[in-house]
Design a protein around this motif. Structure first.
Motif, PDB file in Angstrom:
ATOM      1  N   GLN A   1      -3.568  11.673 -11.955  1.00 46.79           N
ATOM      2  CA  GLN A   1      -2.331  12.002 -11.923  1.00 46.79           C
ATOM      3  C   GLN A   1      -1.474  11.181 -11.097  1.00 46.79           C
ATOM      4  O   GLN A   1      -0.353  10.858 -11.412  1.00 46.79           O
ATOM      5  CB  GLN A   1      -2.372  13.635 -11.579  1.00 46.79           C
ATOM      6  N   VAL A   2      -2.310  10.652  -9.816  1.00 53.11           N
ATOM      7  CA  VAL A   2      -1.484   9.973  -9.109  1.00 53.11           C
ATOM      8  C   VAL A   2      -1.200   8.524  -9.647  1.00 53.11           C
ATOM      9  O   VAL A   2       0.013   8.045  -9.415  1.00 53.11           O
ATOM     10  CB  VAL A   2      -2.190   9.479  -7.811  1.00 53.11           C
ATOM     11  N   ARG A   3      -2.136   7.846 -10.459  1.00 48.30           N
ATOM     12  CA  ARG A   3      -1.744   6.882 -11.162  1.00 48.30           C
ATOM     13  C   ARG A   3      -0.558   6.740 -12.121  1.00 48.30           C
ATOM     14  O   ARG A   3       0.275   5.975 -12.070  1.00 48.30           O
ATOM     15  CB  ARG A   3      -2.998   6.301 -12.044  1.00 48.30           C
ATOM     16  N   THR A  43       2.516  14.872  -6.886  1.00 47.26           N
ATOM     17  CA  THR A  43       1.675  15.440  -8.281  1.00 47.26           C
ATOM     18  C   THR A  43       0.627  16.636  -7.894  1.00 47.26           C
ATOM     19  O   THR A  43       0.229  16.642  -6.765  1.00 47.26           O
ATOM     20  CB  THR A  43       1.031  14.258  -8.973  1.00 47.26           C
ATOM     21  N   GLU A  44      -0.028  17.086  -8.592  1.00 45.62           N
ATOM     22  CA  GLU A  44      -1.213  17.978  -8.458  1.00 45.62           C
ATOM     23  C   GLU A  44      -2.249  18.137  -9.626  1.00 45.62           C
ATOM     24  O   GLU A  44      -1.813  17.618 -10.823  1.00 45.62           O
ATOM     25  CB  GLU A  44      -0.685  19.594  -8.347  1.00 45.62           C
ATOM     26  N   ALA A  45      -3.348  18.641  -9.320  1.00 41.87           N
ATOM     27  CA  ALA A  45      -4.382  18.590 -10.394  1.00 41.87           C
ATOM     28  C   ALA A  45      -5.452  19.563 -10.054  1.00 41.87           C
ATOM     29  O   ALA A  45      -5.622  19.916  -8.763  1.00 41.87           O
ATOM     30  CB  ALA A  45      -5.219  17.258 -10.563  1.00 41.87           C
ATOM     31  N   ASP A  46      -6.406  20.055 -10.821  1.00 40.76           N
ATOM     32  CA  ASP A  46      -7.382  21.067 -10.666  1.00 40.76           C
ATOM     33  C   ASP A  46      -8.458  20.414  -9.886  1.00 40.76           C
ATOM     34  O   ASP A  46      -9.132  20.894  -9.353  1.00 40.76           O
ATOM     35  CB  ASP A  46      -7.880  21.619 -11.989  1.00 40.76           C
ATOM     36  N   THR A  85      -3.083  19.121  -4.212  1.00 37.52           N
ATOM     37  CA  THR A  85      -1.830  18.412  -4.234  1.00 37.52           C
ATOM     38  C   THR A  85      -1.780  17.103  -3.597  1.00 37.52           C
ATOM     39  O   THR A  85      -2.708  16.900  -2.674  1.00 37.52           O
ATOM     40  CB  THR A  85      -0.645  19.523  -3.591  1.00 37.52           C
ATOM     41  N   ALA A  86      -0.944  16.248  -4.049  1.00 33.59           N
ATOM     42  CA  ALA A  86      -0.884  14.888  -3.477  1.00 33.59           C
ATOM     43  C   ALA A  86       0.706  14.609  -3.309  1.00 33.59           C
ATOM     44  O   ALA A  86       1.308  14.573  -4.204  1.00 33.59           O
ATOM     45  CB  ALA A  86      -1.412  14.024  -4.179  1.00 33.59           C
ATOM     46  N   ARG A  87       0.965  14.323  -2.019  1.00 29.90           N
ATOM     47  CA  ARG A  87       2.486  13.799  -1.554  1.00 29.90           C
ATOM     48  C   ARG A  87       2.421  12.547  -1.209  1.00 29.90           C
ATOM     49  O   ARG A  87       1.752  12.497   0.100  1.00 29.90           O
ATOM     50  CB  ARG A  87       3.070  14.886  -0.800  1.00 29.90           C
ATOM     51  N   GLU A 101       0.761  -1.108   0.159  1.00 28.17           N
ATOM     52  CA  GLU A 101      -0.086   0.064  -0.005  1.00 28.17           C
ATOM     53  C   GLU A 101       1.043   1.186  -0.001  1.00 28.17           C
ATOM     54  O   GLU A 101       1.958   1.191   0.411  1.00 28.17           O
ATOM     55  CB  GLU A 101      -0.801   0.058   1.402  1.00 28.17           C
ATOM     56  N   ILE A 102       0.414   2.262  -0.483  1.00 29.38           N
ATOM     57  CA  ILE A 102       1.061   3.680  -0.565  1.00 29.38           C
ATOM     58  C   ILE A 102      -0.164   4.446  -0.385  1.00 29.38           C
ATOM     59  O   ILE A 102      -1.082   4.498  -0.545  1.00 29.38           O
ATOM     60  CB  ILE A 102       1.523   3.952  -2.020  1.00 29.38           C
ATOM     61  N   ILE A 103       0.549   5.700   0.654  1.00 33.91           N
ATOM     62  CA  ILE A 103      -0.662   6.717   0.913  1.00 33.91           C
ATOM     63  C   ILE A 103      -0.350   7.957   0.566  1.00 33.91           C
ATOM     64  O   ILE A 103       1.030   8.245   0.724  1.00 33.91           O
ATOM     65  CB  ILE A 103      -0.773   6.490   2.566  1.00 33.91           C
ATOM     66  N   PHE A 104      -1.088   8.562  -0.031  1.00 34.53           N
ATOM     67  CA  PHE A 104      -0.864  10.060  -0.436  1.00 34.53           C
ATOM     68  C   PHE A 104      -1.414  10.822   0.375  1.00 34.53           C
ATOM     69  O   PHE A 104      -2.685  10.846   0.884  1.00 34.53           O
ATOM     70  CB  PHE A 104      -1.343  10.224  -1.747  1.00 34.53           C
ATOM     71  N   LEU A 105      -0.997  12.055   1.011  1.00 37.27           N
ATOM     72  CA  LEU A 105      -1.727  13.025   1.950  1.00 37.27           C
ATOM     73  C   LEU A 105      -2.009  14.111   0.669  1.00 37.27           C
ATOM     74  O   LEU A 105      -1.241  14.657  -0.234  1.00 37.27           O
ATOM     75  CB  LEU A 105      -0.541  13.809   2.487  1.00 37.27           C
TER      76      LEU A 105
END
Length: 68
Positions: free
Chosen positions: A38-40, A27-30, A17-19, A3-7
């Motif tokens: 974008q995360v994928r 990454t980031e998106a509207d 934004t996602a880190r 598993e990976i977690i994005f804040l």
């Protein structure tokens, strides 16, 4: 890694934004739907296609400021 977690945070200038926690992925998106895509893409770039962890968790953090 299973598993990976994005804040995920709302950007003050708009969008999101996602880190990744524990990995150098950002990454980031509207919109949230665009952010998922974008995360994928970011995972595929970082780990290679088909090698990313099978579970991706997006943890949405929302800060609110209230004036007293």
């Amino acid at each position: 890694m299973n598993e990976i977690i994005f804040l995920v945070q709302e950007d003050p200038e708009g969008g999101f934004t996602a880190r990744a926690l524990g990995q150098p992925i950002f990454t980031e998106a509207d919109t949230l739907d665009e952010l998922k895509s974008q995360v994928r893409d970011a995972l595929a770039c970082h780990f290679g296609y088909g090698a990313a962890p099978p579970v991706v968790r997006l943890s949405l953090q929302k800060d609110e400021v209230i004036l007293s």
